[in-house]
Write an enzyme that holds these catalytic residues in place. Structure first.
Site, PDB file in Angstrom:
ATOM      1  N   HIS A  93       0.804  -1.226   0.000  1.00 46.26           N
ATOM      2  CA  HIS A  93       0.000   0.000   0.000  1.00 46.26           C
ATOM      3  C   HIS A  93       0.832   1.270   0.000  1.00 46.26           C
ATOM      4  O   HIS A  93       0.264   2.364   0.069  1.00 46.26           O
ATOM      5  CB  HIS A  93      -0.906   0.030   1.238  1.00 46.26           C
ATOM      6  CG  HIS A  93      -2.093  -0.855   1.155  1.00 46.26           C
ATOM      7  ND1 HIS A  93      -3.243  -0.524   0.481  1.00 46.26           N
ATOM      8  CD2 HIS A  93      -2.312  -2.094   1.663  1.00 46.26           C
ATOM      9  CE1 HIS A  93      -4.131  -1.503   0.583  1.00 46.26           C
ATOM     10  NE2 HIS A  93      -3.579  -2.467   1.293  1.00 46.26           N
TER      11      HIS A  93
ATOM     12  N   LYS B  55      -8.708  13.371   4.831  1.00 46.80           N
ATOM     13  CA  LYS B  55      -7.796  12.232   4.854  1.00 46.80           C
ATOM     14  C   LYS B  55      -6.821  12.422   6.003  1.00 46.80           C
ATOM     15  O   LYS B  55      -6.790  13.488   6.626  1.00 46.80           O
ATOM     16  CB  LYS B  55      -7.052  12.072   3.525  1.00 46.80           C
ATOM     17  CG  LYS B  55      -6.407  13.330   2.996  1.00 46.80           C
ATOM     18  CD  LYS B  55      -5.850  13.112   1.593  1.00 46.80           C
ATOM     19  CE  LYS B  55      -6.943  13.163   0.555  1.00 46.80           C
ATOM     20  NZ  LYS B  55      -6.970  12.042  -0.354  1.00 46.80           N
ATOM     21  N   ARG B  56      -6.064  11.389   6.286  1.00 46.54           N
ATOM     22  CA  ARG B  56      -5.044  11.472   7.322  1.00 46.54           C
ATOM     23  C   ARG B  56      -4.134  12.672   7.051  1.00 46.54           C
ATOM     24  O   ARG B  56      -3.765  12.930   5.909  1.00 46.54           O
ATOM     25  CB  ARG B  56      -4.247  10.167   7.329  1.00 46.54           C
ATOM     26  CG  ARG B  56      -3.151  10.057   8.347  1.00 46.54           C
ATOM     27  CD  ARG B  56      -2.711   8.599   8.459  1.00 46.54           C
ATOM     28  NE  ARG B  56      -2.501   8.001   7.144  1.00 46.54           N
ATOM     29  CZ  ARG B  56      -1.318   7.925   6.531  1.00 46.54           C
ATOM     30  NH1 ARG B  56      -0.246   8.441   7.094  1.00 46.54           N
ATOM     31  NH2 ARG B  56      -1.209   7.325   5.357  1.00 46.54           N
TER      32      ARG B  56
ATOM     33  N   LYS C  14       0.363  14.223   1.679  1.00 48.11           N
ATOM     34  CA  LYS C  14      -1.007  14.512   1.233  1.00 48.11           C
ATOM     35  C   LYS C  14      -1.230  16.017   1.055  1.00 48.11           C
ATOM     36  O   LYS C  14      -2.221  16.437   0.477  1.00 48.11           O
ATOM     37  CB  LYS C  14      -2.011  13.906   2.220  1.00 48.11           C
ATOM     38  CG  LYS C  14      -1.959  12.370   2.245  1.00 48.11           C
ATOM     39  CD  LYS C  14      -2.935  11.789   3.259  1.00 48.11           C
ATOM     40  CE  LYS C  14      -2.808  10.278   3.369  1.00 48.11           C
ATOM     41  NZ  LYS C  14      -3.313   9.562   2.184  1.00 48.11           N
TER      42      LYS C  14
ATOM     43  N   THR D 180      -8.802   6.036  -2.065  1.00 46.24           N
ATOM     44  CA  THR D 180     -10.184   5.615  -2.336  1.00 46.24           C
ATOM     45  C   THR D 180     -11.143   6.761  -2.090  1.00 46.24           C
ATOM     46  O   THR D 180     -12.248   6.767  -2.629  1.00 46.24           O
ATOM     47  CB  THR D 180     -10.586   4.404  -1.463  1.00 46.24           C
ATOM     48  OG1 THR D 180     -10.318   4.687  -0.093  1.00 46.24           O
ATOM     49  CG2 THR D 180      -9.839   3.154  -1.895  1.00 46.24           C
TER      50      THR D 180
ATOM     51  N   LYS E 198     -14.696   7.949  -4.072  1.00 40.39           N
ATOM     52  CA  LYS E 198     -15.970   8.239  -3.413  1.00 40.39           C
ATOM     53  C   LYS E 198     -16.496   9.616  -3.819  1.00 40.39           C
ATOM     54  O   LYS E 198     -17.697   9.779  -4.087  1.00 40.39           O
ATOM     55  CB  LYS E 198     -15.787   8.149  -1.894  1.00 40.39           C
ATOM     56  CG  LYS E 198     -15.467   6.752  -1.398  1.00 40.39           C
ATOM     57  CD  LYS E 198     -14.888   6.765   0.022  1.00 40.39           C
ATOM     58  CE  LYS E 198     -14.299   5.405   0.364  1.00 40.39           C
ATOM     59  NZ  LYS E 198     -13.493   5.439   1.604  1.00 40.39           N
TER      60      LYS E 198
END
Length: 792
Positions: free
Chosen positions: A343, A521-522, A527, A629, A633
């Site tokens: 991952h 998100k985290r 990110k 993901t 969504k």
């Protein structure tokens, strides 16, 4: 339904209706729905034994399943029945549904993917068990104090979890420590500590309730619960010490591993659930198989990341030490059972354990790992070693012990081949395969977005829920003004609902007509929530400089948690909150820009934010996000993506069309090349007056007037250590945001683009992903159509 709810209210909860609380009604409803899933669950188990088909065992440290009432009701086709029954009983279904705590068994995408796979495995009728840990406390509960993240224990199990069945008879001894004897060519492990893994089962029933699989979670318990002698001596703490030490293993999801004790606990957690799962699946195999060599034909074990990588040595240990197989034969047999999903490309996320720690906790396993390592070297001289510089590298172990290794997006899989496992890929060129992630349409459209779901079903029927590719039929409606108006109205209703929630939760009043720009998100440097808030400040500056310009109103919404020990991420959290405080109080831009950061992001919050989003922030540094993901969504629910060519963004853009995606930033290869240039960050800042101004404002304390030096170190990282290229991508990102502004002002055009996103997302169903695993990795098939006589 009404009578069953009332029966459980009386006989399971001990309450009569006039005195029942919301909790009582919710539990009575949950138990009523659980009753409805037991029969297909039992029938599926019997059918699996009768057919003899291969079982899939999915091992994951996380299963982020969220709330289950709506999910179960939807999959059983009982949503409207439940709502009507509760209404006639004088109860509001929405209040009952939202009383359920999130099952806090995960952190983010890894755990949510596992939950989607469990839904798809059941929908497809593939016999499967999910194996994990029944954490007493999931990921911490987040709140903010003066902008800082505050963490406290999450308490989802303070109330009874209605969906599970305790299995006191399913217990396995899990050993730690001690020493290993060798005599007559055999090894015997003499452990120093034993804990017991006890099973708790949650049925997972797929769409239309045709098939049920099991999520089996392990709780750690002492072998001897209570020392009566110590208690009678008055040493009350010693009397319960063994219980406390055992329960520590399943107490907290991801304990802080910055200390030696924390590292040991993490290793014990991983071995605990993996060893219990291996023992359990072997027991099940041996009930109807006599030949252990048949194991790969009956069992497929999937390792969700490196956390359960110790499964390889554990399976080898049992095959060799308990079943008498030679070690080399045991290794080959185990490999044929095991698949490994990678991952991440981040070095810190590919686990490694100090050799001394692993040898102390699992001495026999370290011996086996050495044998695996040596055999690999004998067969492939120069192969990357599992044991390097006193460390046991779990990524290499998982790769070498798996017959298939998969990436989770097309780009990520190629990067896995070229970077993290390049040498192993050259030796085993057919081992790495791609299985791009997917999401279950049952939860992530049908249940969480009833306004849009009902509209789609009205237009094309409900077949799309089980076959998401049918959404492509909506492309024919892209020129239908009435349908576009209805599509836009569904989004507007979701935005109004979210606006009311934000006002209640955060005390910030936002305009549903504004663009809802969402990044959830985290919190992590790659990110790039940091870049998002820098762009927000730059936009605010320009709005203040040009108050009469025709600006597109925006609501910037953030959500996510920073890991306990991740100081930079926590600084970014605080900066976002500090910026929000200043911008939201500015009367000159109050109608144009708001920043919102609701605390304690979880699945339930996502189910409210995603249907209301206009713009989806997928802005990670290219080459760092394995898949994502959340991006799927958002697009499925009609949000347009602003993003880099990273992870599954690449494939989403291919499917929705480049005209319906706001692309910016360096590519993965350009990122690697840029890092070789000396002083690239300072050069990028110098070339961008807009960015330089923002960084200067933060450095000078514009957003932290009470502590002007608060973000000096954070800004310093951008000048000297901008590994994730925030500075280099900033101007491109700002320009892409202005393209989004322009597009949003054309309401009809934006709605048509949003519709094309929804209509193009059929390929991203986790049903498609699961079929790919079944075909290419597990060699497993559905038992439901052949055994139960149902249509596939």
């Amino acid at each position: 339904m009404k009578s069953e709810i009332l029966r459980h209210l009386s006989y399971s909860l001990g309450k009569d209706a006039p005195h029942a609380s919301t909790y009582d009604w919710r539990m009575a409803l949950s138990l009523t729905l659980r009753d409805r899933i037991v029969d297909p669950w039992f029938e599926s188990t019997r059918a699996t034994y009768q057919s003899g088909v291969k079982r899939v065992y999915y091992l994951s440290m996380e299963f982020l399943i969220g709330r289950m009432i709506e999910d179960m009701a939807a999959n059983l086709g009982l949503t409207k029945v439940v709502q009507e029954a509760l209404a006639e009983l004088g109860q509001d279904a929405a209040i009952i549904f939202h009383d359920e705590p999130d099952a806090a068994l995960g952190n983010g995408g890894l755990g949510r993917l596992a939950a989607c796979f469990m839904d798809s495995l059941a929908t497809l009728g593939i016999p499967a068990y999910g194996y994990g840990i029944r954490y007493e406390h999931g990921l911490f509960e987040q709140s903010f104090l003066e902008g800082r993240q505050i963490e406290k224990a999450e308490t989802w199990l303070s109330q009874r979890f209605a969906w599970e069945f305790e299995r006191p008879e399913v217990r396995y001894r899990i050993a730690f420590g001690g020493y290993v004897d060798h005599h007559d060519g055999k090894a015997e492990w003499h452990p120093s500590d034993i804990v017991v893994a006890q099973a708790f089962d949650t049925p997972v029933v797929g769409w239309q309730g045709k098939w049920g699989n099991t999520l089996r979670l392990w709780s750690a318990q002492p072998e001897n619960e209570f020392d009566l002698e110590s208690f009678n001596r008055g040493d009350y703490l010693a009397a319960s010490r063994s219980e406390a030490l055992a329960r520590t293993i399943s107490r907290v999801l991801y304990p802080d591993d910055t200390t030696d004790a924390g590292k040991e606990l993490r290793l014990k957690q991983e071995y605990f659930f993996t060893a219990a799962s291996i023992q359990d699946l072997l027991r099940r195999f041996l009930t109807d198989h006599d030949d252990i060599h048949e194991l790969p034909n009956a069992v497929a074990i999937q390792l969700n990341d490196t956390h359960p990588a110790i499964a390889g040595p554990e399976l080898v240990r049992i095959l060799a030490d308990d079943h008498g197989l030679p070690l080399d034969e045991a290794i080959t047999l185990a490999r044929r059972c095991l698949g490994y999903t990678n991952h991440t490309l981040l070095p810190e996320a590919l686990e490694s354990w100090h050799e001394g720690l692993l040898g102390r906790v699992l001495p026999r396993h370290l011996e086996i790992i050495r044998v695996i390592d040596d055999l690999q070297q004998q067969q492939y001289p120069g192969c990357p070693r599992i044991l390097q510089h006193g460390e046991v590298r779990m990524g290499e172990l998982a790769f070498i012990m798996a017959h298939k290794v998969n990436g989770v997006s097309a780009l990520h899989t190629e990067l896995v081949k070229d970077t993290v496992f390049a040498d192993l890929h050259r030796i085993h060129p057919s081992r790495i395969v791609n299985q791009t992630n997917g999401i279950t349409p049952r939860r992530w459209l049908h249940t969480c977005n009833p306004n849009l779901s009902d509209l789609i079903t009205r237009e094309i029927g409900d077949g799309w829920v089980a076959n998401l590719e049918q959404l492509k039929l909506l492309k024919e409606r892209s020129g239908d003004r009435a349908f576009l108006n209805d599509f836009q109205a569904a989004k507007r209703q979701n935005k109004e609902r979210l606006a009311n929630w934000i006002a209640d939760k955060c005390g910030v009043h936002v305009d549903p007509d504004a663009m809802f720009d969402v990044q959830i998100k985290r919190i992590h440097e790659y990110k790039r929530q940091f870049m998002n808030i820098l762009e927000t400040i730059a936009l605010w500056n320009e709005m203040r400089d040009n108050p009469n310009k025709d600006w597109t109103p925006r609501v910037k919404i953030f959500g996510g948690k920073a890991a306990r020990g991740y100081d930079v991420a926590k600084q970014i959290v605080r900066l976002i909150n500090d910026v929000a405080k200043i911008i939201n109080a500015d009367p000159t831009t109050s109608d144009l820009l708001k920043v919102v950061f609701p605390p304690n992001y979880n699945v339930t919050m996502a189910e409210g934010l995603i249907p209301a989003a206009d713009l989806s922030e997928q802005i990670s540094t290219a080459g760092k996000e394995a898949s994502g993901t959340g991006n799927m969504k958002f697009a499925l629910n009609g949000a347009l993506t602003i993003g880099t060519l990273d992870g599954a963004n690449v494939e989403i853009r291919e499917h929705v069309g480049s005209d319906n995606f706001f692309l910016f930033g360096l590519t993965a290869s350009e990122v690697m090349e840029r890092r070789t240039q000396h002083g690239y960050a300072r050069a990028a800042i110098a070339a961008s007056p807009r960015l330089e101004r923002v960084l200067g404002q933060i450095f000078d304390g514009r957003f932290s007037p009470e502590e002007t030096g608060r973000y000096h170190a954070l800004i310093g990282t951008l000048y000297d250590h901008d590994y994730f290229l925030v500075t280099c991508d900033f101007d491109s990102y700002f320009d892409a945001q202005r393209r989004a502004d322009e597009a949003y002002r054309n309401t009809d055009g934006w709605t048509a683009m949003a519709l094309r996103n929804t209509a193009s997302m059929g390929w991203f169903s986790s049903d498609r992903t699961t079929k790919g695993y079944a075909r290419d990795i597990w060699q497993a098939e559905s038992a439901e159509p052949t055994v139960l006589g149902k249509t596939a």
